[in-house]
Design a protein around this motif. Sequence first.
Motif, short mmCIF file in Angstrom:
data_model
loop_
_atom_site.label_atom_id
_atom_site.label_comp_id
_atom_site.label_asym_id
_atom_site.label_seq_id
_atom_site.Cartn_x
_atom_site.Cartn_y
_atom_site.Cartn_z
N PRO A 1 0.85 -1.19 0.00
CA PRO A 1 0.00 0.00 0.00
C PRO A 1 0.89 1.25 0.00
O PRO A 1 1.81 1.37 0.81
CB PRO A 1 -0.80 -0.14 1.30
N LEU A 2 0.62 2.16 -0.92
CA LEU A 2 1.50 3.31 -1.09
C LEU A 2 1.58 4.15 0.18
O LEU A 2 2.67 4.60 0.57
CB LEU A 2 1.02 4.17 -2.26
N ASP A 3 0.46 4.37 0.85
CA ASP A 3 0.48 5.19 2.07
C ASP A 3 1.35 4.55 3.15
O ASP A 3 2.07 5.26 3.87
CB ASP A 3 -0.94 5.40 2.58
N ASP A 4 1.30 3.22 3.25
CA ASP A 4 2.13 2.54 4.25
C ASP A 4 3.61 2.74 3.91
O ASP A 4 4.44 2.97 4.80
CB ASP A 4 1.81 1.05 4.29
N PHE A 5 3.95 2.61 2.64
CA PHE A 5 5.35 2.79 2.25
C PHE A 5 5.82 4.21 2.55
O PHE A 5 6.96 4.41 3.00
CB PHE A 5 5.54 2.49 0.77
N LEU A 6 4.98 5.20 2.29
CA LEU A 6 5.39 6.59 2.52
C LEU A 6 5.66 6.86 3.99
O LEU A 6 6.54 7.65 4.34
CB LEU A 6 4.33 7.54 1.97
N VAL A 7 4.92 6.19 4.89
CA VAL A 7 5.20 6.31 6.32
C VAL A 7 6.58 5.72 6.63
O VAL A 7 7.38 6.30 7.37
CB VAL A 7 4.11 5.60 7.15
N CYS A 8 6.89 4.55 6.02
CA CYS A 8 8.21 3.94 6.22
C CYS A 8 9.31 4.85 5.68
O CYS A 8 10.37 4.99 6.31
CB CYS A 8 8.27 2.59 5.51
N LEU A 9 9.06 5.45 4.54
CA LEU A 9 10.05 6.34 3.94
C LEU A 9 10.29 7.56 4.82
O LEU A 9 11.43 8.01 4.98
CB LEU A 9 9.59 6.76 2.55
N MET A 10 9.24 8.08 5.42
CA MET A 10 9.39 9.23 6.31
C MET A 10 10.27 8.87 7.49
O MET A 10 11.16 9.64 7.88
CB MET A 10 8.01 9.71 6.78
N GLN A 11 10.06 7.69 8.06
CA GLN A 11 10.89 7.25 9.18
C GLN A 11 12.34 7.03 8.75
O GLN A 11 13.27 7.37 9.47
CB GLN A 11 10.33 5.95 9.77
N HIS A 12 12.52 6.48 7.55
CA HIS A 12 13.87 6.26 7.02
C HIS A 12 14.61 7.58 6.85
O HIS A 12 15.80 7.68 7.18
CB HIS A 12 13.78 5.53 5.69
N GLU A 13 13.91 8.59 6.36
CA GLU A 13 14.56 9.88 6.13
C GLU A 13 14.89 10.59 7.44
O GLU A 13 15.85 11.37 7.52
CB GLU A 13 13.69 10.75 5.24
N LYS A 14 14.12 10.32 8.49
CA LYS A 14 14.42 10.89 9.79
C LYS A 14 15.64 10.23 10.42
O LYS A 14 16.46 10.88 11.08
CB LYS A 14 13.21 10.73 10.73
N GLU A 15 15.75 8.90 10.23
CA GLU A 15 16.85 8.14 10.82
C GLU A 15 17.46 7.20 9.77
O GLU A 15 17.26 5.99 9.81
CB GLU A 15 16.34 7.32 12.00
N PRO A 16 18.20 7.75 8.81
CA PRO A 16 18.71 6.91 7.71
C PRO A 16 19.63 5.79 8.16
O PRO A 16 19.77 4.78 7.45
CB PRO A 16 19.44 7.92 6.82
N ARG A 17 20.26 5.92 9.31
CA ARG A 17 21.18 4.88 9.77
C ARG A 17 20.47 3.72 10.46
O ARG A 17 21.10 2.71 10.79
CB ARG A 17 22.21 5.48 10.72
#
Length: 269
Positions: free
Chosen positions: A13-29
């Motif tokens: 689901p695109l919305d679910d992925f975008l939430v994951c991407l937001m978290q990734h961009e906050k903490e890329p490591r």
Amino acid sequence: MGEASVLRYDDLPLDDFLVCLMQHEKEPRAGYLPGAASLNEARFTAKLQPPPSGPGAISFFLLQETDAMSQVSEEIVIIAGLGSASSRLRDEATALRDFLGGAGQPSLLRIDPRYGLVCGSSIEPVDPSIRWDKGGAYAALYLVSDPGSPSLAVMEYIPQEQRRRFTELFVKYNQLQPKSPSFLADAWKKFRGGSLTAQTGGTPRIGYRQVKLVARFLKSRALSPAFISLIFKGVRQENFPSMLLDPGRAVSASGHHDRFFASLSELAS
């Protein structure tokens, strides 16, 4: 040397992925997602509302290709669907070009030497012998600003009597005159002692920035519910214990499974 490992996720689901991407961009490591450099291709799908003469979906493929002759790499968005949805594919392709322009991303629509803007469609062909739609059709949007980019500068493949029609369509959809391939001008410049243009020196790569742009476009067009599929190359699922994506949708494979389709002819057949 063995083949690069491939990690593929289908129909998230695109919305679910975008939430994951937001978290990734906050903490890329943290390893919530693989790094953008490992993203090989992305595919967005959504149901057409209303559907064209029966059930159908529209797909947006985000990928990159390297021209065999010039070795120029280009980022591309392919908009694909049923041949019976040709007018809708044309509308979405032109709307996406306008949307990307408003976001500061230049792009140009490819005019096919035979079919025109929508390959596999009889809606606006260059070749007057084309009278019927194929089962599938697609339009291609190149994330470049130069009409001399190798995949766009195809005038030499068009019969002389059809070049006026090709030029009309190119100008209609890109507001620019078609050009000869840039790499020919670059080669001549190099021969004369100059340097190659910056376009042939770098290797563009798709990444999460382009993914977010296409996602924003789908939302602006009310193309929902939307799903995203992703192919990462050179990574393994076990290397990302903190991965936020649904592990049940993950498939690991060898390097020759790193594309959603082998050739564009599969989309217009």
